[in-house]
Design a protein around this motif. Structure first.
Motif, PDB file in Angstrom:
ATOM      1  N   ASP A 191      -0.474  27.977  -1.537  1.00 58.44           N
ATOM      2  CA  ASP A 191       0.737  27.190  -1.273  1.00 58.44           C
ATOM      3  C   ASP A 191       0.859  26.036  -2.271  1.00 58.44           C
ATOM      4  N   GLN A 192       1.942  25.262  -2.142  1.00 55.36           N
ATOM      5  CA  GLN A 192       2.220  24.182  -3.089  1.00 55.36           C
ATOM      6  C   GLN A 192       1.170  23.078  -3.065  1.00 55.36           C
ATOM      7  N   LYS A 193       0.416  23.001  -1.969  1.00 56.27           N
ATOM      8  CA  LYS A 193      -0.645  21.991  -1.868  1.00 56.27           C
ATOM      9  C   LYS A 193      -1.981  22.509  -2.395  1.00 56.27           C
ATOM     10  N   GLY A 194      -1.998  23.757  -2.837  1.00 59.98           N
ATOM     11  CA  GLY A 194      -3.224  24.336  -3.368  1.00 59.98           C
ATOM     12  C   GLY A 194      -4.108  25.000  -2.324  1.00 59.98           C
ATOM     13  N   ASN A 195      -3.588  25.146  -1.108  1.00 65.16           N
ATOM     14  CA  ASN A 195      -4.357  25.801  -0.048  1.00 65.16           C
ATOM     15  C   ASN A 195      -4.252  27.318  -0.172  1.00 65.16           C
ATOM     16  N   GLY A 199      -6.741  30.703   9.258  1.00 71.73           N
ATOM     17  CA  GLY A 199      -5.793  29.592   9.228  1.00 71.73           C
ATOM     18  C   GLY A 199      -6.345  28.324   9.846  1.00 71.73           C
ATOM     19  N   VAL A 200      -7.665  28.121   9.709  1.00 74.49           N
ATOM     20  CA  VAL A 200      -8.304  26.924  10.256  1.00 74.49           C
ATOM     21  C   VAL A 200      -9.166  26.267   9.179  1.00 74.49           C
ATOM     22  N   SER A 201      -9.610  25.047   9.456  1.00 73.76           N
ATOM     23  CA  SER A 201     -10.521  24.382   8.531  1.00 73.76           C
ATOM     24  C   SER A 201     -11.922  24.948   8.724  1.00 73.76           C
ATOM     25  N   ARG A 202     -12.755  24.729   7.740  1.00 74.41           N
ATOM     26  CA  ARG A 202     -14.150  25.176   7.845  1.00 74.41           C
ATOM     27  C   ARG A 202     -14.858  24.457   8.987  1.00 74.41           C
ATOM     28  N   GLU A 203     -14.494  23.199   9.212  1.00 77.65           N
ATOM     29  CA  GLU A 203     -15.091  22.416  10.293  1.00 77.65           C
ATOM     30  C   GLU A 203     -14.743  23.028  11.652  1.00 77.65           C
ATOM     31  N   THR A 204     -13.484  23.439  11.808  1.00 76.04           N
ATOM     32  CA  THR A 204     -13.059  24.081  13.059  1.00 76.04           C
ATOM     33  C   THR A 204     -13.819  25.380  13.260  1.00 76.04           C
ATOM     34  N   LEU A 205     -13.935  26.157  12.202  1.00 81.38           N
ATOM     35  CA  LEU A 205     -14.651  27.424  12.290  1.00 81.38           C
ATOM     36  C   LEU A 205     -16.099  27.205  12.723  1.00 81.38           C
ATOM     37  N   SER A 206     -16.736  26.166  12.227  1.00 81.14           N
ATOM     38  CA  SER A 206     -18.150  25.929  12.555  1.00 81.14           C
ATOM     39  C   SER A 206     -18.346  25.595  14.028  1.00 81.14           C
TER      40      SER A 206
END
Length: 190
Positions: A65-69, A179-186
């Protein structure tokens, strides 16, 4: 290399029956390629000349995306087909990236070759119809899970459907797929 063509024939014959003569017409249309980890099959704004059948290895299809994600659409492993199908079918520049997570081997099939063998061999047209329908069903299920399930439920679903994938893919890529952050996944239980 010849054994790879045998694997491809087996893949077709899981759905349709082919005679030796039909296979001899089909096989020359497939070009073998081998890429290293991090090499691209497809890059945005470039022509998409082939669809790829994965002999061995692992790839990811994604957009940025435009934010680099990075937003991962699909992981592809052995016996998966992968491409930017919109660009491939309409012969337009790619809108997504596809690159190798592992060293990988492929068979490539051009649109012209696919259309040719589908016209010449009705069983192959039937194969692609069934594969396309299955791909559409999988895509629909993925969209529904994104719309209706929590991130943890999507993780559990992925764990149940493709447990070996989680052993092969870094956590940050699993997070991008869900579609989650790595922190959420952990925080999810394994």
């Amino acid at each position: 290399m010849q054994e790879n063509y045998g694997l491809l024939r087996q893949h077709f014959e899981e759905i349709v029956n082919l005679t030796d003569a039909e296979w001899e017409q089909i096989a020359p249309h497939f070009e073998y390629r081998k890429l290293k980890k991090h090499q691209f099959l497809i890059q945005t704004d470039q022509p998409v000349e082939c669809e790829f059948w994965i002999i061995s290895g692992l790839v990811k299809s994604y957009a940025i995306d435009q934010k680099g994600n990075e937003h991962i659409l699909q992981f592809g492993m052995e016996q998966y087909w992968v491409s930017d199908y919109f660009a491939f079918q309409h012969q337009l520049p790619a809108t997504i990236f596809v690159d190798c997570i592992e060293d990988s081997e492929f068979f490539c099939l051009s649109l012209e070759s696919r259309e040719s063998i589908c016209q010449q061999i009705p069983a192959i047209a039937n194969f692609y119809r069934i594969k396309s329908n299955n791909g559409f069903i999988n895509l629909q299920q993925r969209i529904l899970s994104l719309l209706t399930l929590s991130a943890e439920e999507r993780y559990d679903e992925l764990l149940n459907k493709l447990p070996k994938l989680l052993q092969r893919v870094p956590k940050k890529l699993i997070a991008a797929y869900l579609g989650v952050s790595r922190e959420t996944l952990s925080r999810f239980k394994n």
